[in-house]
Scaffold this motif. Sequence first.
Motif, PDB file in Angstrom:
ATOM      1  N   ARG A  40      -4.707   6.879 -10.987  1.00 14.19           N
ATOM      2  CA  ARG A  40      -3.571   7.768 -10.715  1.00 14.19           C
ATOM      3  C   ARG A  40      -2.238   7.157 -11.127  1.00 14.19           C
ATOM      4  O   ARG A  40      -1.179   7.698 -10.840  1.00 14.19           O
ATOM      5  CB  ARG A  40      -3.584   8.169  -9.241  1.00 14.19           C
ATOM      6  CG  ARG A  40      -4.892   8.951  -8.972  1.00 14.19           C
ATOM      7  CD  ARG A  40      -5.082   9.256  -7.529  1.00 14.19           C
ATOM      8  NE  ARG A  40      -4.002  10.094  -7.010  1.00 14.19           N
ATOM      9  CZ  ARG A  40      -3.840  10.364  -5.727  1.00 14.19           C
ATOM     10  NH1 ARG A  40      -4.668   9.836  -4.847  1.00 14.19           N
ATOM     11  NH2 ARG A  40      -2.861  11.121  -5.329  1.00 14.19           N
ATOM     12  N   ALA A  50       1.064   6.554  -6.888  1.00 12.12           N
ATOM     13  CA  ALA A  50      -0.102   7.361  -7.248  1.00 12.12           C
ATOM     14  C   ALA A  50       0.190   8.850  -7.113  1.00 12.12           C
ATOM     15  O   ALA A  50      -0.350   9.671  -7.848  1.00 12.12           O
ATOM     16  CB  ALA A  50      -1.292   6.978  -6.368  1.00 12.12           C
ATOM     17  N   GLU A  51       1.067   9.206  -6.161  1.00  9.69           N
ATOM     18  CA  GLU A  51       1.312  10.623  -5.872  1.00  9.69           C
ATOM     19  C   GLU A  51       2.340  11.276  -6.785  1.00  9.69           C
ATOM     20  O   GLU A  51       2.306  12.479  -6.986  1.00  9.69           O
ATOM     21  CB  GLU A  51       1.764  10.780  -4.414  1.00  9.69           C
ATOM     22  CG  GLU A  51       0.574  10.780  -3.464  1.00  9.69           C
ATOM     23  CD  GLU A  51       0.969  10.420  -2.034  1.00  9.69           C
ATOM     24  OE1 GLU A  51       2.168  10.550  -1.683  1.00  9.69           O
ATOM     25  OE2 GLU A  51       0.061  10.000  -1.284  1.00  9.69           O
ATOM     26  N   LEU A  84      -6.597   3.201  -6.653  1.00 11.22           N
ATOM     27  CA  LEU A  84      -5.569   4.119  -7.157  1.00 11.22           C
ATOM     28  C   LEU A  84      -5.326   3.975  -8.657  1.00 11.22           C
ATOM     29  O   LEU A  84      -4.455   4.642  -9.215  1.00 11.22           O
ATOM     30  CB  LEU A  84      -4.249   3.879  -6.406  1.00 11.22           C
ATOM     31  CG  LEU A  84      -4.289   4.126  -4.890  1.00 11.22           C
ATOM     32  CD1 LEU A  84      -2.968   3.726  -4.243  1.00 11.22           C
ATOM     33  CD2 LEU A  84      -4.606   5.587  -4.596  1.00 11.22           C
ATOM     34  N   ARG A 130       0.796   4.009  -2.939  1.00 10.11           N
ATOM     35  CA  ARG A 130       0.442   5.418  -2.719  1.00 10.11           C
ATOM     36  C   ARG A 130       1.521   6.347  -3.266  1.00 10.11           C
ATOM     37  O   ARG A 130       1.233   7.386  -3.852  1.00 10.11           O
ATOM     38  CB  ARG A 130       0.199   5.701  -1.235  1.00 10.11           C
ATOM     39  CG  ARG A 130      -1.031   5.003  -0.726  1.00 10.11           C
ATOM     40  CD  ARG A 130      -1.705   5.675   0.465  1.00 10.11           C
ATOM     41  NE  ARG A 130      -2.843   4.858   0.879  1.00 10.11           N
ATOM     42  CZ  ARG A 130      -4.015   4.841   0.238  1.00 10.11           C
ATOM     43  NH1 ARG A 130      -4.223   5.648  -0.795  1.00 10.11           N
ATOM     44  NH2 ARG A 130      -4.981   4.038   0.624  1.00 10.11           N
ATOM     45  N   LEU A 159      -7.081  -0.553  -3.808  1.00 14.50           N
ATOM     46  CA  LEU A 159      -6.848   0.713  -3.108  1.00 14.50           C
ATOM     47  C   LEU A 159      -7.514   1.886  -3.831  1.00 14.50           C
ATOM     48  O   LEU A 159      -7.419   3.023  -3.385  1.00 14.50           O
ATOM     49  CB  LEU A 159      -5.336   0.967  -2.992  1.00 14.50           C
ATOM     50  CG  LEU A 159      -4.564  -0.023  -2.115  1.00 14.50           C
ATOM     51  CD1 LEU A 159      -3.067   0.073  -2.382  1.00 14.50           C
ATOM     52  CD2 LEU A 159      -4.871   0.246  -0.646  1.00 14.50           C
ATOM     53  N   GLU A 169       0.832  -1.207   0.000  1.00 14.12           N
ATOM     54  CA  GLU A 169       0.000   0.000   0.000  1.00 14.12           C
ATOM     55  C   GLU A 169       0.873   1.266   0.000  1.00 14.12           C
ATOM     56  O   GLU A 169       0.594   2.219  -0.730  1.00 14.12           O
ATOM     57  CB  GLU A 169      -0.925  -0.021   1.213  1.00 14.12           C
ATOM     58  CG  GLU A 169      -1.823   1.181   1.255  1.00 14.12           C
ATOM     59  CD  GLU A 169      -2.923   1.077   2.301  1.00 14.12           C
ATOM     60  OE1 GLU A 169      -3.230  -0.065   2.726  1.00 14.12           O
ATOM     61  OE2 GLU A 169      -3.451   2.132   2.678  1.00 14.12           O
ATOM     62  N   ARG A 170       1.944   1.249   0.779  1.00 12.16           N
ATOM     63  CA  ARG A 170       2.818   2.432   0.853  1.00 12.16           C
ATOM     64  C   ARG A 170       3.449   2.717  -0.512  1.00 12.16           C
ATOM     65  O   ARG A 170       3.499   3.856  -0.964  1.00 12.16           O
ATOM     66  CB  ARG A 170       3.902   2.205   1.920  1.00 12.16           C
ATOM     67  CG  ARG A 170       4.805   3.405   2.158  1.00 12.16           C
ATOM     68  CD  ARG A 170       4.036   4.562   2.802  1.00 12.16           C
ATOM     69  NE  ARG A 170       4.800   5.808   2.792  1.00 12.16           N
ATOM     70  CZ  ARG A 170       4.713   6.736   1.832  1.00 12.16           C
ATOM     71  NH1 ARG A 170       3.909   6.562   0.794  1.00 12.16           N
ATOM     72  NH2 ARG A 170       5.428   7.854   1.913  1.00 12.16           N
TER      73      ARG A 170
END
Length: 393
Positions: A365, A340-341, A362, A337, A360, A333-334
């Motif tokens: 993204r 995605a960012e 995502l 993310r 998730l 998950e980390r």
Amino acid sequence: MAVPTLDELLARGVRGRRVLVRADLNVPLADGQITDDTRIRASLPTLRRLLQAGARVVVCSHLGRPKGQRVPELTLRPVAPRLAELLSTGVSFCSDCVGEEALRAVSELEDGDAILLENLRFHAGETRNDADFARALASLADAYVDDAFGTAHRAHASTAGVPALLSDVAAGELLQSELRHLRSVREPVRPLLVVLGGAKVSDKLAVLEALAPHADALAIGGAMSYTFMAARGEPTGKSLMEAERIEDARRVMDAAESAGRRLLLPTDHVVAERVEAGATTRIVREIPEGWMGVDIGPETAERYAGEVAAAQSVFWNGPMGVFEIDAFAAGTERVARAAAETHATTVVGGGDSLAAINRLGLGSRITHLSTGGGASLEYVQGLSLPGVTALER
Ligand code: ADP
Ligand code: MG
């Protein structure tokens, strides 16, 4: 040599012409019901454009592995009504992909009509790339479009034999989009970070060997990291580990080092006594006797997320832990993310990796979610794909 595009084919005019489209409609079925229509949806852009241009569209695909037999559970028949619904037009179905019946059904098409042919792999000639079978298939068409990226790494009759027989060929929208995005891994804006995880080194050895010297950094997680740790002489407890791949792992590390690339391994781990929801977990630097690694630890997750943020191109294949169990999903998950960012180009491939990203929420993204597991791994390694080579003109 270049691969002709769908635009070029459309510019030459397709009205009234029979266009054979090799799609990937290999959807999961349960009791004759389609449980996930992602692949059908992915084939729509190409089909829509051909139909709108007045082509007589003949769609073919494989489904599962019937190995040259008519396996009733692997019929493509249920796909025709779903395709019709999504295209908002009628789609007829022909219960054989070659022969008299198929020729007749195709000859009855009018401009802007579509027909779906039965599972190509009901004929053994498909996977063998048999010349007679390829000729029979090619006789149904005046032009050919390949949009089945997921099988582009296979030289089958429908992916390699047919385009060798027809002069007017093109890559469909899906195939083109896959190649365009995966090219950003082959010829990346640097630094390129490759994140590899999942169950086994043996599944991904070729991609490890090809990418270790190519990527600026290679971050390894998932169960495959324990084989690398074993190669470094670190304890792995009861973790999933492939003793017969330790030599290979060592070679991959050497290849990275001699190319001056960084190969990153976890420095902390989530360990459990069993791979089971509710099992007791600990976070450790060294895996204790009797425990197994189930996820990268929080420090490693932070470090890998930082690598993602610092890269200009990211290719990710394989989860960082047993993400199917919530307690072991934090590392995956980390990293997800962070992917995605970032504003960098991010490409994610692999069935389980996509499932993790989608779970998730995502997916939108990520720059590109690759639908073809094996084909994407072969392409990013720098190999040429037989289905693509067959289109070159
Ligand atoms: P992908 O489908 O994205 O290519 P893989 O099929 O190679 O990924 O690997 C996914 C599987 O690896 C998942 O089922 C996951 O549970 C498993 N896995 C990841 N880390 C571990 C681990 N530490 N121990 C056991 N299995 C793991
Ligand atoms: Mg998998």
